[in-house]
Design an enzyme around this catalytic site. Structure first.
Site, PDB file in Angstrom:
ATOM      1  N   ASN A   1       3.619  10.580   2.609  1.00 42.44           N
ATOM      2  CA  ASN A   1       3.506   9.134   1.434  1.00 42.44           C
ATOM      3  C   ASN A   1       4.775  10.115   0.609  1.00 42.44           C
ATOM      4  OD1 ASN A   1       3.214   7.181  -0.419  1.00 42.44           O
ATOM      5  ND2 ASN A   1       1.542   6.841   0.222  1.00 42.44           N
TER       6      ASN A   1
ATOM      7  N   LYS B   1       5.338   8.192  -2.347  1.00 39.04           N
ATOM      8  CA  LYS B   1       5.109   7.897  -3.663  1.00 39.04           C
ATOM      9  C   LYS B   1       6.029   7.205  -3.977  1.00 39.04           C
ATOM     10  CE  LYS B   1       0.141   8.945  -2.510  1.00 39.04           C
ATOM     11  NZ  LYS B   1      -0.830   9.668  -3.396  1.00 39.04           N
TER      12      LYS B   1
ATOM     13  N   GLY C   1      -5.112  13.499  -4.573  1.00 39.74           N
ATOM     14  CA  GLY C   1      -4.119  14.170  -5.398  1.00 39.74           C
ATOM     15  C   GLY C   1      -5.180  14.724  -5.980  1.00 39.74           C
TER      16      GLY C   1
END
Ligand code: 13P
Length: 252
Positions: free
Chosen positions: A9, A11, A170
Site C-alpha cells: 500500500n 498510500k 507507521g
C-alpha cells in the site's frame, strides 16, 4: 490451504514515473513469486504506468479506495468501472487512515466492498483497533463490530481481510506474532459466524510496521495469510525481500 497474499500500500507516495522505475527493478528480483499473490496499490495516478510496467507479470494491481456509486456528481471520486479500465484486481477499503482522517464508516466500507465484488474486483477490507481501544481491552469488541458492520451484504468468496492495529501503522511498533495471531484467530472465528465453512478459505493479512526482519515470524502464525505493507513496500529491495520471505514461509 490458503494462498498467501502480500500487498504493497503505497498510500500517497510515488509519481507515475517512480512507479514504473520500481516495477522495472522489482520484477527481475522476484523470480520465486509463484507460490503467493503479489499485489501493489499505487496512487490512482500511477495505475496506468505501473500496470503497463507490470504487464505480463504475475504482480497484480489494487486500488487504495473507490466510490461505491457507479457514476455521477461525486467530484474527486473514482468509480469501480474506472478501476476495471486499469486492470485492478483488488481494492483496499476501510483503511484506518480513511476511517480516521476522512470519517469513513463501516456502512460505507460495506457499500464499497459490495460495489467492487459486483465488478469482480476482490475487496481487501481493513479492520483494527486504536491504542486507546487496545489499552481499554476493547480490541476484540472493536474488531468484531467492524467486521459485522463492514461485511453486511459482502460475499465471503474472494474476500480478503487486513487486520491492521492502528498503533502499529507507521510507528515501527509491530504487534508481536502472538498478539497478531490471537486477533487473526478471532477474526477467522467471526468470519465463520458470518460465512460458515467459507471462512477457512478467506485470507487474513496482517499490517502494521511489517519489515523484512519481522515478517518471517508473523507469517509462521497459522491464521496469518500474508501482509499489507506500507513503508517497507516503497523500496523495491525491501519489498522483493518480503516477497521471498513470504514465499519461503509457504514452503516451510
Ligand atoms: P506501515 O507498514 O508503514 O506500518 O503501514 C501499514 C499500512 O497501513 C498498510 O496499509
Amino acid at each position: 490451504m490458503r494462498r498467501p497474499i502480500l500487498a504493497a500500500n503505497w498510500k500517497m507516495n510515488k509519481s507515475a514515473g517512480e512507479a514504473q522505475a520500481f516495477a522495472e527493478k522489482l520484477l527481475p528480483a522476484i523470480a520465486d513469486a509463484s507460490s503467493l499473490d503479489v499485489v501493489i496499490a499505487p496512487p490512482f495516478t500511477a495505475l496506468d504506468r505501473l500496470g503497463r510496467a507490470l504487464g505480463g507479470s504475475a504482480v497484480e494491481l489494487a486500488a487504495q479506495n473507490v466510490n461505491a456509486e457507479p457514476a455521477g456528481a461525486h467530484t474527486g471520486e473514482i468509480s469501480v468501472s474506472m478501476l476495471l479500465e486499469f486492470g485492478c484486481r483488488y481494492g483496499i477499503v476501510g483503511h484506518s487512515e480513511r476511517r480516521a482522517i476522512y470519517g469513513e464508516t463501516n456502512g460505507q466500507v460495506a457499500a464499497k466492498a459490495k460495489a467492487l465484488q459486483a465488478a469482480g474486483i476482490r475487496p481487501i477490507v481493513c479492520v483494527g483497533e486504536t491504542l486507546e481501544e487496545r489499552d481499554g481491552a476493547e480490541t476484540l469488541s472493536v474488531v468484531g463490530r467492524q467486521l459485522d458492520e463492514s461485511l453486511v451484504g459482502v460475499a465471503g468468496k474472494e474476500l480478503v481481510i487486513a487486520y491492521e492495529p492502528v498503533w502499529a501503522i507507521g510507528t515501527g511498533r509491530v504487534a508481536t506474532p502472538d498478539i497478531a495471531q490471537q486477533v487473526h484467530a478471532f477474526v477467522r472465528e467471526r468470519l465463520g459466524t458470518l460465512y460458515g465453512e467459507v471462512a477457512d478459505s478467506i485470507r487474513i493479512q496482517y499490517g502494521g510496521s511489517v519489515k523484512p526482519d519481522n515478517a518471517a515470524e508473523l507469517m509462521a502464525q497459522s491464521d496469518i495469510d500474508g501482509a499489507l505493507v506500507g513503508g517497507a513496500s516503497l523500496e523495491s529491495d525491501s519489498f522483493a525481500q518480503l516477497v521471498s520471505i513470504v514465499a519461503r514461509a509457504v514452503q516451510a
